[in-house]
Design a protein around this motif. Structure first.
Motif, PDB file in Angstrom:
ATOM      1  N   LEU A 171       0.826  -1.200   0.000  1.00  0.00           N
ATOM      2  CA  LEU A 171       0.000   0.000   0.000  1.00  0.00           C
ATOM      3  C   LEU A 171       0.863   1.254   0.000  1.00  0.00           C
ATOM      4  O   LEU A 171       0.569   2.226  -0.710  1.00  0.00           O
ATOM      5  CB  LEU A 171      -0.943  -0.009   1.208  1.00  0.00           C
ATOM      6  N   PHE A 172       1.939   1.240   0.774  1.00  0.00           N
ATOM      7  CA  PHE A 172       2.867   2.364   0.795  1.00  0.00           C
ATOM      8  C   PHE A 172       3.461   2.604  -0.593  1.00  0.00           C
ATOM      9  O   PHE A 172       3.576   3.745  -1.042  1.00  0.00           O
ATOM     10  CB  PHE A 172       3.996   2.105   1.800  1.00  0.00           C
ATOM     11  N   ALA A 173       3.827   1.536  -1.294  1.00  0.00           N
ATOM     12  CA  ALA A 173       4.401   1.676  -2.632  1.00  0.00           C
ATOM     13  C   ALA A 173       3.386   2.269  -3.607  1.00  0.00           C
ATOM     14  O   ALA A 173       3.731   3.127  -4.427  1.00  0.00           O
ATOM     15  CB  ALA A 173       4.897   0.321  -3.141  1.00  0.00           C
ATOM     16  N   VAL A 174       2.132   1.845  -3.516  1.00  0.00           N
ATOM     17  CA  VAL A 174       1.089   2.389  -4.401  1.00  0.00           C
ATOM     18  C   VAL A 174       0.860   3.871  -4.121  1.00  0.00           C
ATOM     19  O   VAL A 174       0.775   4.682  -5.047  1.00  0.00           O
ATOM     20  CB  VAL A 174      -0.220   1.585  -4.239  1.00  0.00           C
ATOM     21  N   VAL A 175       0.769   4.233  -2.865  1.00  0.00           N
ATOM     22  CA  VAL A 175       0.575   5.647  -2.508  1.00  0.00           C
ATOM     23  C   VAL A 175       1.795   6.461  -2.921  1.00  0.00           C
ATOM     24  O   VAL A 175       1.655   7.588  -3.428  1.00  0.00           O
ATOM     25  CB  VAL A 175       0.291   5.780  -0.998  1.00  0.00           C
ATOM     26  N   ASP A 176       2.972   5.899  -2.751  1.00  0.00           N
ATOM     27  CA  ASP A 176       4.203   6.577  -3.160  1.00  0.00           C
ATOM     28  C   ASP A 176       4.201   6.868  -4.657  1.00  0.00           C
ATOM     29  O   ASP A 176       4.475   7.990  -5.082  1.00  0.00           O
ATOM     30  CB  ASP A 176       5.405   5.719  -2.790  1.00  0.00           C
ATOM     31  N   VAL A 177       3.849   5.879  -5.454  1.00  0.00           N
ATOM     32  CA  VAL A 177       3.802   6.071  -6.913  1.00  0.00           C
ATOM     33  C   VAL A 177       2.708   7.064  -7.282  1.00  0.00           C
ATOM     34  O   VAL A 177       2.874   7.866  -8.209  1.00  0.00           O
ATOM     35  CB  VAL A 177       3.607   4.719  -7.632  1.00  0.00           C
ATOM     36  N   PHE A 178       1.591   7.062  -6.572  1.00  0.00           N
ATOM     37  CA  PHE A 178       0.512   8.005  -6.851  1.00  0.00           C
ATOM     38  C   PHE A 178       0.995   9.443  -6.699  1.00  0.00           C
ATOM     39  O   PHE A 178       0.773  10.284  -7.575  1.00  0.00           O
ATOM     40  CB  PHE A 178      -0.672   7.739  -5.924  1.00  0.00           C
ATOM     41  N   ALA A 222       9.565   6.108 -12.684  1.00  0.00           N
ATOM     42  CA  ALA A 222      10.523   5.060 -13.036  1.00  0.00           C
ATOM     43  C   ALA A 222      11.561   4.883 -11.940  1.00  0.00           C
ATOM     44  O   ALA A 222      11.965   3.757 -11.624  1.00  0.00           O
ATOM     45  CB  ALA A 222      11.196   5.395 -14.359  1.00  0.00           C
ATOM     46  N   THR A 223      11.986   5.973 -11.340  1.00  0.00           N
ATOM     47  CA  THR A 223      12.971   5.901 -10.253  1.00  0.00           C
ATOM     48  C   THR A 223      12.384   5.181  -9.042  1.00  0.00           C
ATOM     49  O   THR A 223      13.049   4.327  -8.438  1.00  0.00           O
ATOM     50  CB  THR A 223      13.422   7.316  -9.854  1.00  0.00           C
ATOM     51  N   VAL A 224      11.157   5.500  -8.700  1.00  0.00           N
ATOM     52  CA  VAL A 224      10.511   4.830  -7.558  1.00  0.00           C
ATOM     53  C   VAL A 224      10.328   3.340  -7.859  1.00  0.00           C
ATOM     54  O   VAL A 224      10.571   2.487  -7.003  1.00  0.00           O
ATOM     55  CB  VAL A 224       9.161   5.499  -7.232  1.00  0.00           C
ATOM     56  N   GLY A 225       9.919   3.007  -9.078  1.00  0.00           N
ATOM     57  CA  GLY A 225       9.754   1.603  -9.446  1.00  0.00           C
ATOM     58  C   GLY A 225      11.057   0.839  -9.379  1.00  0.00           C
ATOM     59  O   GLY A 225      11.105  -0.292  -8.905  1.00  0.00           O
ATOM     60  N   LEU A 226      12.125   1.452  -9.861  1.00  0.00           N
ATOM     61  CA  LEU A 226      13.436   0.818  -9.808  1.00  0.00           C
ATOM     62  C   LEU A 226      13.889   0.631  -8.365  1.00  0.00           C
ATOM     63  O   LEU A 226      14.387  -0.431  -7.985  1.00  0.00           O
ATOM     64  CB  LEU A 226      14.458   1.648 -10.582  1.00  0.00           C
ATOM     65  N   THR A 227      13.697   1.637  -7.556  1.00  0.00           N
ATOM     66  CA  THR A 227      14.094   1.553  -6.152  1.00  0.00           C
ATOM     67  C   THR A 227      13.312   0.461  -5.430  1.00  0.00           C
ATOM     68  O   THR A 227      13.887  -0.323  -4.674  1.00  0.00           O
ATOM     69  CB  THR A 227      13.877   2.908  -5.460  1.00  0.00           C
ATOM     70  N   GLU A 228      11.999   0.402  -5.657  1.00  0.00           N
ATOM     71  CA  GLU A 228      11.186  -0.633  -5.013  1.00  0.00           C
ATOM     72  C   GLU A 228      11.632  -2.022  -5.438  1.00  0.00           C
ATOM     73  O   GLU A 228      11.712  -2.932  -4.628  1.00  0.00           O
ATOM     74  CB  GLU A 228       9.704  -0.432  -5.353  1.00  0.00           C
ATOM     75  N   SER A 229      11.928  -2.194  -6.726  1.00  0.00           N
ATOM     76  CA  SER A 229      12.319  -3.522  -7.201  1.00  0.00           C
ATOM     77  C   SER A 229      13.694  -3.930  -6.683  1.00  0.00           C
ATOM     78  O   SER A 229      13.975  -5.118  -6.547  1.00  0.00           O
ATOM     79  CB  SER A 229      12.298  -3.571  -8.726  1.00  0.00           C
TER      80      SER A 229
END
Length: 78
Positions: free
Chosen positions: A41-48, A59-66
């Motif tokens: 949920l935190f990742a979804v809100v972060d991307v939002f 893209a940076t947030v997605g890369l960091t999460e992965s």
């Protein structure tokens, strides 16, 4: 079943070396599953919110999460 869920959420002291193995796994799994749900949920809100900045920020947030997820889960780097 519901009493075991309430007990797992309450966080009472348990001796997992004796007793039913299935109950011990259930009591340990419930907090871990809830933690993973809240982390997702935190990742979804972060991307939002980062999505308002632009595509490169998302893209940076997605890369960091992965990159962080395997390390947080204790998985080896693949």
């Amino acid at each position: 079943m519901w009493s075991a869920i309430r007990e797992a959420l309450r966080g009472s002291h348990q001796d997992f070396t004796s007793g039913d193995l299935n109950r011990a796994i259930l009591l340990l799994a419930i907090p871990m599953v809830l933690e993973m749900v809240l982390e997702s949920l935190f990742a979804v809100v972060d991307v939002f919110f980062v999505g308002r900045i632009g595509a490169n920020a998302v893209a940076t947030v997605g890369l960091t999460e992965s990159l962080l997820k395997p390390g947080l889960l204790g998985l080896p780097w693949v």
